[in-house]
Design a protein around this motif. Sequence first.
Motif, PDB file in Angstrom:
ATOM      1  N   ALA A 198       0.824  -1.214   0.000  1.00  0.00           N
ATOM      2  CA  ALA A 198       0.000   0.000   0.000  1.00  0.00           C
ATOM      3  C   ALA A 198       0.856   1.261   0.000  1.00  0.00           C
ATOM      4  O   ALA A 198       0.351   2.347  -0.261  1.00  0.00           O
ATOM      5  CB  ALA A 198      -0.935  -0.005   1.215  1.00  0.00           C
ATOM      6  N   THR A 199       2.129   1.148   0.359  1.00  0.00           N
ATOM      7  CA  THR A 199       3.164   2.201   0.325  1.00  0.00           C
ATOM      8  C   THR A 199       3.074   3.209   1.456  1.00  0.00           C
ATOM      9  O   THR A 199       3.961   4.051   1.584  1.00  0.00           O
ATOM     10  CB  THR A 199       3.188   2.983  -1.022  1.00  0.00           C
ATOM     11  OG1 THR A 199       2.083   3.902  -1.079  1.00  0.00           O
ATOM     12  CG2 THR A 199       3.161   2.041  -2.214  1.00  0.00           C
ATOM     13  N   GLY A 200       2.059   3.168   2.291  1.00  0.00           N
ATOM     14  CA  GLY A 200       1.971   4.119   3.390  1.00  0.00           C
ATOM     15  C   GLY A 200       0.697   3.924   4.175  1.00  0.00           C
ATOM     16  O   GLY A 200      -0.105   3.024   3.893  1.00  0.00           O
ATOM     17  N   SER A 201       0.502   4.758   5.181  1.00  0.00           N
ATOM     18  CA  SER A 201      -0.727   4.687   5.966  1.00  0.00           C
ATOM     19  C   SER A 201      -1.912   5.096   5.093  1.00  0.00           C
ATOM     20  O   SER A 201      -1.747   5.762   4.060  1.00  0.00           O
ATOM     21  CB  SER A 201      -0.630   5.603   7.184  1.00  0.00           C
ATOM     22  OG  SER A 201      -0.709   6.956   6.782  1.00  0.00           O
ATOM     23  N   ARG A 202      -3.102   4.701   5.525  1.00  0.00           N
ATOM     24  CA  ARG A 202      -4.292   5.007   4.734  1.00  0.00           C
ATOM     25  C   ARG A 202      -4.483   6.503   4.548  1.00  0.00           C
ATOM     26  O   ARG A 202      -5.061   6.947   3.543  1.00  0.00           O
ATOM     27  CB  ARG A 202      -5.531   4.410   5.423  1.00  0.00           C
ATOM     28  CG  ARG A 202      -5.661   2.893   5.406  1.00  0.00           C
ATOM     29  CD  ARG A 202      -6.054   2.350   4.034  1.00  0.00           C
ATOM     30  NE  ARG A 202      -7.203   3.012   3.471  1.00  0.00           N
ATOM     31  CZ  ARG A 202      -8.476   2.662   3.672  1.00  0.00           C
ATOM     32  NH1 ARG A 202      -8.761   1.634   4.460  1.00  0.00           N
ATOM     33  NH2 ARG A 202      -9.467   3.309   3.095  1.00  0.00           N
TER      34      ARG A 202
END
Length: 390
Positions: free
Chosen positions: A72-76
């Motif tokens: 996902a590459t990072g937090s939402r």
Amino acid sequence: MSQHSPEPDDVFAWIDDAERAREQAGLVRTLRPRPASSPLLDLASNDYLGLSRHPETVRGAREAAERWGAGATGSRLVTGTTELHAELERELAAFCGFEAALVLSSGYAANLAAVTALGDRGTLVVSDAGNHASIVDGCRLSRAGIEVIPHSDPEAARKALATHEGRALLVSDSVFSVDGDAAPLAAYAAACRERGAALVVDDAHGLGVLGEGGRGALHAAGLAGAPGVVATLTLSKSLGSQGGAVLGPAKVIRHLVNTARTFIFDTGLAPAAAGAALASLRLLRREPERAGRAREVADRLYGRLTASGLTAARPDAAVVSVRAPSAAAALRWAADCREAGLSVGCFRPPSVPDGISRLRLTARADLTGDEIDRAVETILKTAPAGATDC
């Protein structure tokens, strides 16, 4: 002179003592990597509908990874929300009958998010004694006042809620993972309405098995979408993927986006997992008979095993729990089953709140009649002495 400090090699000496105690009690847990293709008949996983290897589920994961990348590459709240996550949330909410949904990286994270975001120091959280460890941990982290009530006891819930004048919520599994029994959701909801409290239900073991076409235990109880009700669930059981979700009124979901630490500070669910869950959800919507089949298999396993003298809890969903004489006997029983070609779960303290060890069987919807026969014969053949006296 300063007090003697332990040598570096002695710092973790206490672990040796703890390990010896676990060995003596028959409570040692070990990792057992499985191969990609196993000859064992699987009655141990939570793949209730047999979808984890379904071609459509696997294709959903593959296509999502190819389109969105491996992670996902990072937090939402930064880069971790894709259009796929939003699509999954819309379809989950619609399928289960709720206004909105929020997808997290696990069912554990979903329970922590719901309980900690809806409870605080001024809140009373009433928790069923049979609740999953993730709910227990959510209660502890919420810093709320906690009252644990006896298992499946609506009157105890009513009395506990009556003692508090501020905000309150009642938290319960829908189907308890140890014995597979269902919570008295209608009675719990009535107790909450009398007090003006919220009801938070973990439907991890109900989604895909209970309710019309597998829409879950809250849907079956007529509570889906009720203004004071919040559901949590996992994507790793009936949907054969990974991740979790919280479902409820839109304002509750907005509140979690802004306050739930396991959402804000965690990397978003991998696109492949979201794609797999969405594919499974659409498959279940198209083939609703899978839910009834899982319950049918559970009933057949229960009937055959108890007719042969074993003690098992009557299943309300897809979990069939068979009592063992001791923790050591349960461990040996599970190992003997595995040697005979059958994989079963083994629940021992502290996973069992009553201290009684069990074999835990998963009644998967894709089991054939011959596989059910084979499973029953193996369990009976390997049963330890005293298994019929539990």
